[in-house]
Design a protein around this motif. Structure first.
Motif, short mmCIF file in Angstrom:
data_model
loop_
_atom_site.label_atom_id
_atom_site.label_comp_id
_atom_site.label_asym_id
_atom_site.label_seq_id
_atom_site.Cartn_x
_atom_site.Cartn_y
_atom_site.Cartn_z
N THR A 1 0.81 -1.21 0.00
CA THR A 1 0.00 0.00 0.00
C THR A 1 0.85 1.27 0.00
OG1 THR A 1 -0.16 0.03 2.41
CG2 THR A 1 -1.88 -1.16 1.20
N GLU B 1 -5.22 -0.47 -7.63
CA GLU B 1 -6.18 -0.86 -6.62
C GLU B 1 -5.70 -2.13 -5.90
OE1 GLU B 1 -9.74 -1.38 -8.87
OE2 GLU B 1 -10.18 0.78 -8.94
N LYS C 1 -9.37 -4.12 0.36
CA LYS C 1 -9.77 -2.71 0.42
C LYS C 1 -9.65 -2.15 1.82
CE LYS C 1 -10.71 -3.12 -3.89
NZ LYS C 1 -9.72 -2.65 -4.87
#
Length: 276
Positions: free
Chosen positions: A195, A272, A276
């Motif tokens: 991330t 992406e 999530k």
């Protein structure tokens, strides 16, 4: 009779006019839909990129693409195979590909006091005879502060090409153990979330395609529960800075008398994350 014909003619003309107007509106609607679909397709395409497959000789890292639409945070390394190089290293946070095989010192990473990240897969057969792999997250250039997380993957799960007994014999002290581990996992596909943050470390999650139900081609199949490694920012408590760059590299690392190469069919990158 003439009035009837006139009325009929006027009625037909009106109907034709309405038909033409309707067709024109439908054409405009179709044109707008096509344009919107085109824009959507372009936007979706900008979220990903692909680095073409190749065979890497020792100490020649390849830079992995970055999507046009934003920072790459999800990576899939397809059909990775280590043909008897010392190790395979997937890394981020370095100044350039020329530095990607080195430890994270002030000359190797882009900005002082930022971190470097590595996922490395050690062939091991020339030394201990046993392959290994780990995630390494090293803050502020301090090896003593590095967090190393072993993946626990076995030789059959790592992308290690088979070697011969003759090749193992060249390693003398490690020859016996080398022969026990001469059959590796051949080609393997891995996927990772790394991330992007503005402060503090990244979340790092690694999956092996086919292990625990993980399918690197289907993001929805990738969860924290079926990951090989899942480390939250809080797990890297000694890190206070993010990865300073979204440049990532893949390399074959040499050691001693090892000679070999690393190959892969492609590397896909997405803006992406899977989780999530």
């Amino acid at each position: 009779m003439n009035k009837l014909n006139q009325f009929t003619a006027l009625t037909l003309a009106a109907c034709l006019s309405l038909t033409f107007i309707s067709c024109e509106q439908e054409d405009n609607k179709n044109d707008n839909s096509t344009m919107l679909l085109g824009l959507f397709t372009v936007a979706e395409a900008a979220k990903s990129c692909e680095t073409a497959g190749s065979t890497l000789t020792l100490s020649t890292p390849v830079e992995i693409c970055n999507p046009a639409g934003g920072a790459g945070v999800h990576f899939v390394i397809h059909d990775l195979s280590n043909a008897f190089s010392h190790s395979v290293i997937f890394s981020g946070g370095y100044k350039s590909k020329d530095n990607a095989l080195n430890g994270p010192t002030a000359g190797n990473v882009l900005v002082n006091n930022f971190n470097a990240f590595q996922f490395w897969m050690y062939d091991g057969r020339s030394t201990s005879g046993s392959p290994a792999s780990a995630i390494r997250y090293e803050p502020n250039y301090a090896a003593s502060s590095a967090v190393r997380v072993n993946t626990g993957l076995t030789a059959s799960e790592l992308p290690i090409a088979a070697v011969t007994d003759t090749q193992c014999d060249a390693f003398v002290a490690a020859a016996t153990n080398c022969k026990l581990n001469k059959n590796g996992g051949e080609k393997k596909t891995f996927c990772l979330d790394v991330t992007q943050t503005t402060s503090g470390p990244s979340r790092i999650t690694l999956w092996l395609d086919g292990k625990n139900g993980a399918n690197c081609s289907v993001k929805s199949s990738l969860t924290a529960e079926n990951a090989v490694v899942h480390k939250l920012p809080s797990d890297f408590a000694n890190n206070t800075a993010p990865l300073d760059t979204r440049a990532f590299y893949l390399a074959a690392a040499p050691a001693g008398t090892n000679s070999g190469s690393v190959s892969f069919s492609k590397i896909t990158v997405s803006t992406e994350t899977a989780i999530k």
